[in-house]
Design a protein around this motif. Structure first.
Motif, short mmCIF file in Angstrom:
data_model
loop_
_atom_site.label_atom_id
_atom_site.label_comp_id
_atom_site.label_asym_id
_atom_site.label_seq_id
_atom_site.Cartn_x
_atom_site.Cartn_y
_atom_site.Cartn_z
N GLN A 58 32.69 28.72 4.81
CA GLN A 58 33.25 27.37 4.96
C GLN A 58 32.22 26.49 5.65
N VAL A 59 31.92 25.36 5.02
CA VAL A 59 30.95 24.42 5.56
C VAL A 59 31.71 23.17 6.03
N ARG A 60 31.43 22.75 7.28
CA ARG A 60 32.10 21.57 7.83
C ARG A 60 31.06 20.50 8.13
N THR A 62 30.66 16.64 9.88
CA THR A 62 31.35 15.65 10.72
C THR A 62 30.38 14.54 11.09
N ALA A 68 35.67 13.84 10.80
CA ALA A 68 35.26 14.30 9.47
C ALA A 68 34.57 13.19 8.69
N THR A 104 33.02 17.29 -0.08
CA THR A 104 33.89 17.60 1.05
C THR A 104 35.29 17.05 0.80
N THR A 108 35.46 19.37 4.96
CA THR A 108 35.04 20.76 4.68
C THR A 108 34.83 20.96 3.18
N ASN A 110 34.09 24.64 0.54
CA ASN A 110 34.03 26.11 0.55
C ASN A 110 33.05 26.62 -0.53
#
Length: 888
Positions: A58-60, A62, A68, A104, A108, A110
């Motif tokens: 999982q890549v987040r 911000t 976000a 995103t 996030t 995936n």
């Protein structure tokens, strides 16, 4: 005070460094420090995996304040090293994707990494856009085996298959290999040609095989449909229920072979590979046990002869299994592992004797009259045998050391093999005439066109316009004293005698068994000779042939000489001295004991000379007219041999030869039906395949199913007709008598000659009608004879006849028959156009027909058969009109 100053300086230096890092010293907004505007992080579900396993990441992303980023911000993913797996975006709905980037949603995105290979793998994620640029990495440790392709073998070590045992279930020389195939989701695969299989090298296994296909039947003769028995080096194999079965077999060679399998993962689109090594082993040591020594070149002649004086020796050194011995090397240094020697010759050699040469393990050329040490490569070696100036038979010995495959340190356990090598001088010592019996006869044309016809015994060349002569191949093989062919280009002379004869069957007038050639001289005598009177006498230029080889100890006197002068009935002179009859080195005179013939060529001839080829064979042609087929002639071959007493000796061979016809022969018996218990003349005629009469051929006979007694020319039951067939007609007459014969058992009389047969039947009817001839290939006259049961002629009877053709033949009576005369005979002339046909289908024979003759009351009858040929069986170029094969 000093501390404060130092601290102040450090603070100033640090500030300066920051300014430089931010572009200090420049003007404008770029010199102002800008903190990152976005942040990116990656969280894998696991930091380790096995090949083929998946890890979700999982890549987040911000903003700098932790909120976000806007939805739809694109994130790219990559794998390093590039061949260590693949990574794909996983959409929010969980469906699959081929993309390595995705947008995103709520900050996030995936991804799913599929491991491949092994080692540490770096996953890199990055984003770039109006919100800013950011990159992060994470590391996955990949180890273990790829679960998508697994190989399980019942055994990986196989005994060497010394006896070449064929595969069978449960064989100790076979390993059953089960291959399990899964996709990237871990599901078992079902796919035709689902795996690609290769085995290398194939030398010690012969390849792999698969299970038999239940939809095909195994043919053990051709192996069609026998998949289990057919070995392949590389091929696709079906996968059913995630499984594929293959079989690895051993052969007669030891070593390691590798089975390599690949498949395509349709989920990740990755190529997956797995391999397994198999050892083919033996319990016997790889030391010399079997040796082979061969002369790989042609005949060897002495130096200065003009022929080849070198011989390549081909050497093989093998272990107990027949495998090449290992390379003779230790610590990177090669050594010699076999010895070659000329048995009986000493170091230093003898002038004129042979020697050996080769290149040893040190790469140095070596040569010796006695022995040399050399090495093999892959169990194979070679050396050169070099002839000297002396002829003879040399024994070459090959030796290896069974103890350690090394001859440089001595030979403690020798294994040897020997071979004889003959060195000869290439000078003529012996001639032998030979006549082939197949494809040896030519039918000579008057013009240039020829055709080829299959007459039942093979194809025969036939001229469109034959000139009435045949030619037959005559060959002579010439050898030197050591048994090698004489040198190519040696000239051989030929000659022929066919007269004077009494009848042509070999009964020469001027012949005898008491000939006495003068050894080393030109005189020839015979105590019982009739040189001046027999057959018209001998003339100057006639040929005297002496059959010296027929009497032991006189082979050197086999000869052909031209007569120069006749002195008396018992003495004459020839043009060239006779040989000394000194094969042993000492001239020997056995007196007047040699067979001889004197004569000349009258009906046939022979091409006078030819030269030998590399096999020592010279070929010529004997030519003769078809009117003399079957005549017996004498042919001779002669050439110069070694010089003896200042002159070359003459080496010769003398043989009998027939003026042969074209096979197969045909025997026509007329009449073929005669009254029983009578005496009648039967004409027996022999023809070759083209209808040419063959004379001088004996005719045999034998009665079959005879209840009484029978004879031919006074000989009862079986034997030969008194006279052979006559030259010119090919016929002889047999006087056939039977007494006390009944019709029980269907009595027959069978004649035979030159492989052909003809039959006479016996009739017990009150009247018998006999036809002569009984078989024809075209129209002609037929003589009909009517007799009673006692064989007496019946005059005054009307004979009638009817003819019928088959196919396109028109068979009719041009004249006759009529009323029998006082001899009980009448004649009829048959017309038979259209017997020969033109049909491209050469399996269709020529047209045929027959004529049946009978008395008016029908009590007696006789049949004459007629047979043509299909002209398209005669192959010519261009083809005969109408014989061209149909267009495809």
């Amino acid at each position: 005070m000093k501390f404060a100053a130092i601290l102040k300086s450090l603070l100033l230096l640090a500030a300066t460094s920051v300014l430089v890092a931010c572009g200090g010293g420049s003007s404008g907004g770029d010199s102002i420090f800008q903190p990152p505007s976005i942040k990116i992080s990656a969280t894998p579900t696991s930091n380790s995996a096995s090949p083929g396993q998946t890890v979700d990441v999982q890549v987040r992303v911000t903003n700098a304040n932790g909120t976000a980023v806007a939805d739809g911000t694109n994130v790219n993913a990559s794998v390093s090293p590039g061949n260590s797996g693949s990574i794909r975006w996983v959409p929010p709905n969980g469906a699959g994707s081929d993309a390595a980037s995705g947008p995103t949603a709520g900050g996030t995105v995936n991804f799913r990494y599929t491991a491949g290979g092994s080692g540490n793998v770096t996953l890199t994620f990055s984003t770039a856009g109006s919100a800013g640029t950011a990159t992060t990495t994470t590391t996955i440790a990949v180890s273990g085996t790829d679960q998508r392709l697994q190989i399980a073998a019942t055994r990986t070590q196989l005994p060497v298959n010394v006896w070449g045992v064929s595969p069978f279930m449960g064989s100790p020389y076979m390993s059953e290999v089960t291959v399990t195939v899964r996709d990237g989701n871990g599901e078992l695969v079902n796919r035709e040609d689902g795996i690609q299989v290769s085995i290398n090298p194939v030398d010690n296994t012969g390849g792999f095989s698969t299970l038999d296909d239940p939809e095909t039947e195994c043919d053990m003769e051709t192996l069609d449909g026998c998949e289990f028995l057919i070995r392949m080096g590389q091929a696709p194999v079906d996968v059913v229920a995630g499984k594929a079965t293959i079989f690895v077999h051993s052969l007669q060679s030891t070593g390691t072979t590798t089975l390599t399998i690949t498949t395509q993962d349709e989920v990740t689109n990755q190529t997956v590979t797995a391999s397994q090594d198999f050892q083919i082993v033996t319990t016997t040591p790889p030391l010399p046990t079997q040796l082979a020594l061969d002369l790989a070149s042609g005949p060897i002649y002495v130096q200065g002869s003009g022929g080849n004086s070198n011989g390549l020796l081909d050497i093989h050194v093998r272990d107990a299994l027949g495998q090449p011995v290992p390379e003779p090397e230790a610590g990177g240094t090669a050594y010699n592992n076999y010895r070659l020697e000329i048995v009986g010759l000493q170091t230093g050699g003898v002038p004129g004797m042979a020697r050996l040469s080769g290149v040893n393990a040190a790469g140095i050329a070596v040569s010796s009259h006695s022995s040399i040490d050399l090495r093999t490569t892959a169990g194979v070696g070679a050396a050169n045998f070099i002839a000297g100036t002396e002829t003879g038979s040399y024994v070459i010995r090959l030796t290896a050391d069974r103890a350690d495959n090394n001859v440089d340190n001595g030979i403690s356990d020798p294994v040897t093999v020997e071979r004889s090598v003959v060195v000869s001088d290439g000078r003529l010592f012996d001639l032998e005439i030979t006549q082939p019996t197949v494809n040896a006869l030519t039918i000579n044309p008057a013009g240039g066109d020829i055709e080829v016809v299959d007459l039942g015994a093979g194809e025969v060349t036939i001229p469109v316009s034959p000139d009435g002569t045949y030619s037959v191949t005559v060959a002579v093989i010439a050898t030197d004293r050591q048994g090698n062919p004489v040198l190519p280009g040696t000239r051989i002379n030929f000659g022929l005698i066919d007269e004077p004869q009494a009848s042509g069957v070999g009964d020469y007038y001027i012949a005898g068994g008491d000939g006495n050639p003068q050894e080393g001289g030109t005189a020839f005598t015979a105590v019982d000779g009739r040189f001046a009177t027999a057959g018209g006498g001998v003339g100057a230029g006639d040929t005297l042939v002496v059959f010296g080889e027929d009497i032991i100890g006189n082979r050197d006197l086999e000869s052909a000489r031209a007569v120069t002068q006749v002195h008396s009935n018992t003495s004459l002179s020839v043009d060239y001295r006779f040989n000394h009859n000194d094969t042993t080195g000492q001239s020997v005179d056995y007196g007047g004991i040699l067979p001889y013939i004197i004569g000349r060529a009258a009906d046939g001839n022979i091409i006078a000379s030819a030269t030998t080829n590399e096999l020592g064979v010279a070929v010529t042609k004997m030519n003769y007219p078809i009117e003399k087929l079957g005549k017996l002639a004498v042919i001779w071959a002669q050439a110069d041999g070694p010089v003896v007493a200042g002159q070359p000796k003459k080496v010769a061979d003398v043989e009998f030869a027939y003026f042969a016809g074209v096979a197969p022969a045909t025997l026509v018996v007329s009449p073929n039906v005669i009254p029983a218990n009578t005496t009648r003349d039967v004409t027996v005629c022999l023809y070759d395949a083209l209808g040419a009469p063959m004379g001088g051929i004996p005719v045999s006979f034998a009665f079959q199913g005879l209840s009484g007694s029978g004879s031919v020319d006074g000989v009862a039951n079986a034997g030969s007709v008194d006279e052979p067939t006559a030259f010119g007609s090919g016929c002889t007459v047999a006087r056939v008598s039977t007494q006390g014969v009944s019709d029980e058992g269907e009595p027959l009389l069978v004649f035979g000659a030159a492989g052909a047969t003809g039959t006479v039947e016996f009739t017990f009817a009150a009247k018998a009608l006999m036809a002569n001839p009984t078989a024809m290939t075209g129209g002609g006259t037929v003589t009909l004879t009517l007799v009673d049961s006692a064989g007496a002629p019946l005059p005054g009877f009307q004979i009638v006849g009817t003819c019928q053709g088959e196919g396109g033949a028109t068979i009719s009576l041009q004249s006759g028959p009529g009323v029998t005369n006082n001899s009980g005979q009448t004649t009829a002339v048959i017309s038979a156009p259209g017997l020969n046909i033109t049909n491209p289908d050469t399996s269709v024979p020529g047209n045929a027909g027959s004529c049946v003759f009978e008395t008016v009351d029908g009590e007696a009858s006789a049949e004459v058969t007629l047979q043509g040929i299909n002209l398209c069986t005669i192959i010519v170029s261009p083809s005969n009109p109408g014989c061209e094969p149909p267009a495809p």
